[in-house]
Write a protein that holds these residues in place. Structure first.
Motif, PDB file in Angstrom:
ATOM      1  N   CYS A 138      35.286  34.242  33.646  1.00  0.00           N
ATOM      2  CA  CYS A 138      34.240  34.825  34.484  1.00  0.00           C
ATOM      3  C   CYS A 138      34.332  34.320  35.919  1.00  0.00           C
ATOM      4  N   GLU A 139      34.713  33.041  36.091  1.00  0.00           N
ATOM      5  CA  GLU A 139      34.823  32.478  37.439  1.00  0.00           C
ATOM      6  C   GLU A 139      35.939  33.128  38.244  1.00  0.00           C
ATOM      7  N   LEU A 140      36.917  33.717  37.571  1.00  0.00           N
ATOM      8  CA  LEU A 140      38.050  34.331  38.260  1.00  0.00           C
ATOM      9  C   LEU A 140      37.831  35.801  38.581  1.00  0.00           C
TER      10      LEU A 140
ATOM     11  N   ARG B 257      31.575  41.010  29.986  1.00  0.00           N
ATOM     12  CA  ARG B 257      31.694  40.242  28.738  1.00  0.00           C
ATOM     13  C   ARG B 257      31.991  41.163  27.562  1.00  0.00           C
TER      14      ARG B 257
ATOM     15  N   TRP C  24      35.502  32.394  28.123  1.00  0.00           N
ATOM     16  CA  TRP C  24      34.808  33.352  28.971  1.00  0.00           C
ATOM     17  C   TRP C  24      34.276  32.687  30.231  1.00  0.00           C
ATOM     18  N   ASP C  25      33.770  31.467  30.126  1.00  0.00           N
ATOM     19  CA  ASP C  25      33.269  30.755  31.313  1.00  0.00           C
ATOM     20  C   ASP C  25      34.362  30.626  32.370  1.00  0.00           C
ATOM     21  N   GLN C  26      35.571  30.296  31.931  1.00  0.00           N
ATOM     22  CA  GLN C  26      36.680  30.174  32.870  1.00  0.00           C
ATOM     23  C   GLN C  26      37.096  31.546  33.395  1.00  0.00           C
TER      24      GLN C  26
ATOM     25  N   ARG D 275      46.130  33.783  36.744  1.00  0.00           N
ATOM     26  CA  ARG D 275      45.528  32.505  37.120  1.00  0.00           C
ATOM     27  C   ARG D 275      44.834  31.809  35.961  1.00  0.00           C
TER      28      ARG D 275
ATOM     29  N   VAL E 285      43.703  38.124  37.626  1.00  0.00           N
ATOM     30  CA  VAL E 285      42.850  37.247  36.818  1.00  0.00           C
ATOM     31  C   VAL E 285      43.641  36.619  35.675  1.00  0.00           C
TER      32      VAL E 285
ATOM     33  N   TRP F 178      41.589  44.083  36.224  1.00  0.00           N
ATOM     34  CA  TRP F 178      41.749  42.630  36.208  1.00  0.00           C
ATOM     35  C   TRP F 178      43.195  42.213  36.423  1.00  0.00           C
TER      36      TRP F 178
ATOM     37  N   MET G 154      33.699  39.818  42.529  1.00  0.00           N
ATOM     38  CA  MET G 154      32.295  40.196  42.550  1.00  0.00           C
ATOM     39  C   MET G 154      32.163  41.729  42.507  1.00  0.00           C
TER      40      MET G 154
END
Length: 271
Positions: A17-19, A42, A13-15, A86, A83, A78, A22
């Motif tokens: 979320c960065e993609l 999430r 999720w951390d990875q 990548r 998303v 997405w 906004m």
């Protein structure tokens, strides 16, 4: 019961979320105005992981926190943002690139489904996967079943261009089903050498560098959404394949790091 353990979903999720693009707290173009807050990313992400792992329908995983319509809508959003594409751009050892294909079920038809030769011509999908020397997925392609594997080789190798320049003398390892003549020209067109298994020679002698892709295909088929694909659109199938490959890659990296490093959320047992 969670679809995946937390030590795997949290870094994924951390990875992811960065993609994500906004977004505001409210939907700006809602026809009725800002009367309802946007469902958290999430929450939708966890639902999509459940669909991928369990292979169930969207209504089965929907609940009071998130509806099936929201899951499908956010999934398409997405996909449009790129998303999923990548998310899987991580590979390590590119000097040897084993490539192989496998057949899976596609009972609902669609853009990537066709009559399967291994399941009495029922709906099926054939995908081709390229991995690095350690079995981490590099690229993949899919299409309705065709009598030869060669048509899938070119698009699979073309997707490797997104990884950047490959090492000099990088070799593609193929099995005998890819043929003997055209495969060499296809690999040369992408700046690669081709090493193809020869019929009549003992398999253990030739499978030294090709077996990681067989294992990766088996790992991919553990996700029931891929083993029995019910999606009809090619872009949605691509998205689930990308997420499955990202999970496989992350699990492999955690497994390699488990015996070398220590961190707070390190699994008690080696993954």
């Amino acid at each position: 019961m969670p679809a995946l353990p937390s030590w795997l979903t949290d870094p994924l999720w951390d990875q992811f979320c960065e993609l994500l693009p906004m977004r505001g707290e409210f939907v700006p173009d809602h026809p009725l105005g800002c009367h309802r807050r946007r469902i958290g990313d999430r929450i939708v992400f966890d639902k999509i992981v459940q669909v991928l792992v369990f292979g169930c329908g969207y209504r089965k995983v929907a609940d009071v926190s998130c509806s099936a319509t929201t899951i499908r809508g956010r999934r398409d959003e997405w996909i449009t943002a790129g998303v999923f594409e990548r998310l899987e751009l991580i590979v390590l050892e590119l000097s040897d690139l084993p490539v192989d294909g496998c057949h899976t079920k596609a009972p609902c038809g669609g853009e990537v489904a066709g009559p399967s030769p291994v399941d009495r011509r029922k709906g099926g999908m054939k995908r081709s996967t390229a991995t690095d020397a350690g079995g981490i997925p590099a690229r993949r392609g899919h299409r309705p079943w065709q009598p030869a594997r060669l048509p899938l080789l070119a698009p699979t190798l073309k997707r490797l261009e997104r990884l950047g320049p490959l090492p000099d003398g990088a070799t593609v390892h193929l099995d005998a089903a890819y043929g003997t003549d055209k495969r060499a020209r296809t690999a040369e067109e992408h700046g690669l050498r081709a090493e193809v298994a020869v019929k009549g020679v003992a398999a253990p002698i030739q499978n030294t560098r090709r077996w990681p892709v067989e294992r990766t295909n088996a790992w991919g088929n553990q996700f029931f959404k891929i083993a029995r694909c019910t999606e009809r659109r090619a872009e949605v199938t691509d998205a689930y394949l990308s997420m499955a490959h990202a999970i496989i890659t992350l699990r492999r990296l955690i497994r390699r790091s488990w015996s070398l490093y220590r961190w707070d959320t390190r699994p008690a047992k080696r993954p």
